[in-house]
Design an enzyme around this catalytic site. Structure first.
Site, PDB file in Angstrom:
ATOM      1  N   GLY A 214      24.720  42.161  18.905  1.00 35.08           N
ATOM      2  CA  GLY A 214      25.385  40.988  18.353  1.00 35.08           C
ATOM      3  C   GLY A 214      26.042  41.380  17.038  1.00 35.08           C
ATOM      4  O   GLY A 214      27.265  41.459  16.912  1.00 35.08           O
TER       5      GLY A 214
ATOM      6  N   CYS B 178      21.446  20.768  -3.031  1.00 36.17           N
ATOM      7  CA  CYS B 178      20.411  20.508  -4.034  1.00 36.17           C
ATOM      8  C   CYS B 178      19.218  21.417  -3.769  1.00 36.17           C
ATOM      9  O   CYS B 178      18.092  20.942  -3.541  1.00 36.17           O
ATOM     10  CB  CYS B 178      19.997  19.042  -3.985  1.00 36.17           C
ATOM     11  SG  CYS B 178      21.405  17.949  -4.120  1.00 36.17           S
TER      12      CYS B 178
HETATM   13  C1  LIG Z   1      19.031  38.630  18.335  1.00 37.68           C
HETATM   14  C2  LIG Z   1      18.920  39.427  19.583  1.00 37.68           C
HETATM   15  C3  LIG Z   1      19.866  40.404  19.896  1.00 37.68           C
HETATM   16  C4  LIG Z   1      21.005  40.764  18.974  1.00 37.68           C
HETATM   17  O1  LIG Z   1      20.557  41.301  17.801  1.00 37.68           O
HETATM   18  P1  LIG Z   1      21.607  41.929  16.754  1.00 37.68           P
HETATM   19  O2  LIG Z   1      20.739  42.318  15.605  1.00 37.68           O
HETATM   20  O3  LIG Z   1      22.581  40.878  16.443  1.00 37.68           O
HETATM   21  O4  LIG Z   1      22.234  43.092  17.425  1.00 37.68           O
HETATM   22  C5  LIG Z   1      19.752  41.047  21.107  1.00 37.68           C
HETATM   23  N1  LIG Z   1      18.738  40.773  21.965  1.00 37.68           N
HETATM   24  C6  LIG Z   1      17.805  39.851  21.700  1.00 37.68           C
HETATM   25  C7  LIG Z   1      16.744  39.582  22.693  1.00 37.68           C
HETATM   26  C8  LIG Z   1      17.853  39.156  20.493  1.00 37.68           C
HETATM   27  O5  LIG Z   1      16.918  38.257  20.220  1.00 37.68           O
END
Ligand SMILES: *Cc1c(COP(=O)(O)O)cnc(C)c1O
Length: 416
Positions: A273, A339
């Site tokens: 991600g 706040c």
């Molecule tokens: C959050 C998550 C990702 C992505 O993580 P990044 O740090 O954004 O690469 C991938 N797989 C699972 C199961 C996650 O919970």
């Protein structure tokens, strides 16, 4: 140095058209990143990236990634629904959730998504509520600490995710009995790593586990999912991950461990991600107030509701004043209007002496930025804007309006 992907002139055009604050995304950068990832893993014919939807759940972004050959990694009903509506189906969807409600397992089964079981106990639960699919994956948690060289990267032992090795082996045996035909192994052992060794080391551990698990259970191992965790450098100085080097590191482990064990057809999956999107988003905000007490405060029109990471984790996000990229600096706190005293994008940060009306960009907000937003103090979520490859600019999500905030309330008629 961190340089924004947009020029001052172009951003002036955009802020003249769209009021701040907003998240701005760079289509060109996103596409280039996806291509670099695919190139780095092109040695593995079955490679697939399942973009972690939670990082940037916007259809326009997911469409770009789909065109680049990515699937999606979902963890909730609505993420599945969005993916379905965008035309992701079957093998394009990984469902890596935990503590999963029955109806989400059922929906994932309806879509033909690949289900990644978080818990041994989920085997019986899935069987009962949705049935066991032909393809299934299990999430591994080795316990202990995850180390790279001499540094501790994370504490799997304290993580709620995944199952032990014994549980994973037992789960595979039972799933096979119950009709599963193809298996996957998944693990996410550290977050936001800036090291070309994270994936290779994780891969080495998972490949060794895979050899043992296959010997013990006789299952057909279809894929190994390295999940997310490859990060970016939020600081203006220092190293960045090199995905080509990372891909080669995984390849070496693959050829040293899997291929000799007769597992040379296993597909490698990723669920990145942050690495895919973070650098290609900017939170664009204007200085609205300047206050002098024991410190200098630059008040901006964004707040932690638009970007939670600094308030929640104390994360560093670099800030550029687009109107005064250089010049004499002052030490300032950049703050929102909540706040809450943690509503600060920067603390004691040297910045060019800024004035009311200046446009600031907060870097690296393309992942876990907008999506972690919330509505505290009845603040409304911002818009999201896409800078297309040809230079066109398009709103891909409008800002919330008061009526959106009131829409779920009973006994309160906003129209009156
Ligand atoms: C959050 C998550 C990702 C992505 O993580 P990044 O740090 O954004 O690469 C991938 N797989 C699972 C199961 C996650 O919970």
């Amino acid at each position: 140095m961190k340089t924004p992907f947009i020029s001052r002139e172009k951003l002036d055009e955009i802020t003249a058209q769209f009021p701040t604050p907003f998240h701005l995304y760079d289509e060109k950068g996103i596409r280039e990143r996806a291509r670099a990832l695919h190139e780095a893993f092109s040695w593995n014919p079955g490679f697939k990236e399942y973009f972690a939807v939670k990082a940037t759940p916007n259809p326009a972004i997911l469409k770009i990634l789909k065109e680049e050959g990515c699937g999606v990694d979902c963890a909730s009903y609505v993420e599945l629904l969005m993916s379905q509506k965008l035309g992701f189906a079957g093998q394009d969807i990984m469902f890596s959730s935990n503590n999963t409600p029955a109806e989400e397992f059922q929906f994932a089964r309806d879509l033909g998504a690949t289900i990644n079981l978080d818990a041994y106990e989920d085997v019986a639960f899935l069987k009962e509520v949705a049935g066991i699919p032909k393809v299934i994956s299990c999430r591994y948690n080795p316990g202990g600490v995850f180390e790279l060289g001499t540094s501790i990267m994370d504490n799997p032992e304290e993580a709620k995710f995944g199952m032990t090795k014994d549980q994973l082996i037992q789960a595979f045996k039972e799933l096979k009995e119950l009709g599963a035909e193809k298996f996957g192994i998944h693990a996410l052992l550290a977050s936001n790593t800036v090291s070309n060794n994270y994936y290779p080391e994780l891969a080495r551990q998972l490949f060794e586990l895979a050899v043992e698990v296959v010997a013990e259970t006789g299952v057909e191992l279809d894929f190994i999912n390295l999940s997310g965790g490859v990060g970016i450098n939020y600081q203006p100085e220092g190293e960045e991950n090199d995905i080509a080097v990372i891909g080669q590191g995984v390849r070496q482990a693959y050829e040293a461990i899997l291929t000799p064990a007769g597992l040379g057809k296993v597909k490698i999956y990723t669920e990145l991600g942050r690495f895919m999107l973070a650098p290609y988003g900017l939170l664009v905000t204007k200085v609205t107030h300047k206050k002098q007490t024991y410190r200098t405060y630059l008040g901006v029109d964004a707040s932690a509701v638009n970007l939670l990471r600094p308030a929640m984790y104390g994360s560093y996000h670099h800030i550029t004043n687009m109107d005064r990229p250089e010049g004499e600096t002052e030490i300032a706190d950049v703050v929102g209007s909540l706040c809450e005293n943690n509503d600060k994008f920067a603390i004691n940060r040297p910045l060019p002496i800024s004035e009311i009306g200046d446009t600031l960009v907060i870097h690296d907000t393309g992942a876990h930025g907008f999506s972690m937003g919330y509505q505290y103090n009845a603040k409304l979520r911002s818009s999201e804007i896409l800078l297309e490859e040809d230079g066109n600019v398009r709103m891909i999500r409008r800002a919330e309006r008061p009526e959106d905030y009131f829409a779920t309330l009973y006994g309160f008629d906003f129209e009156k």
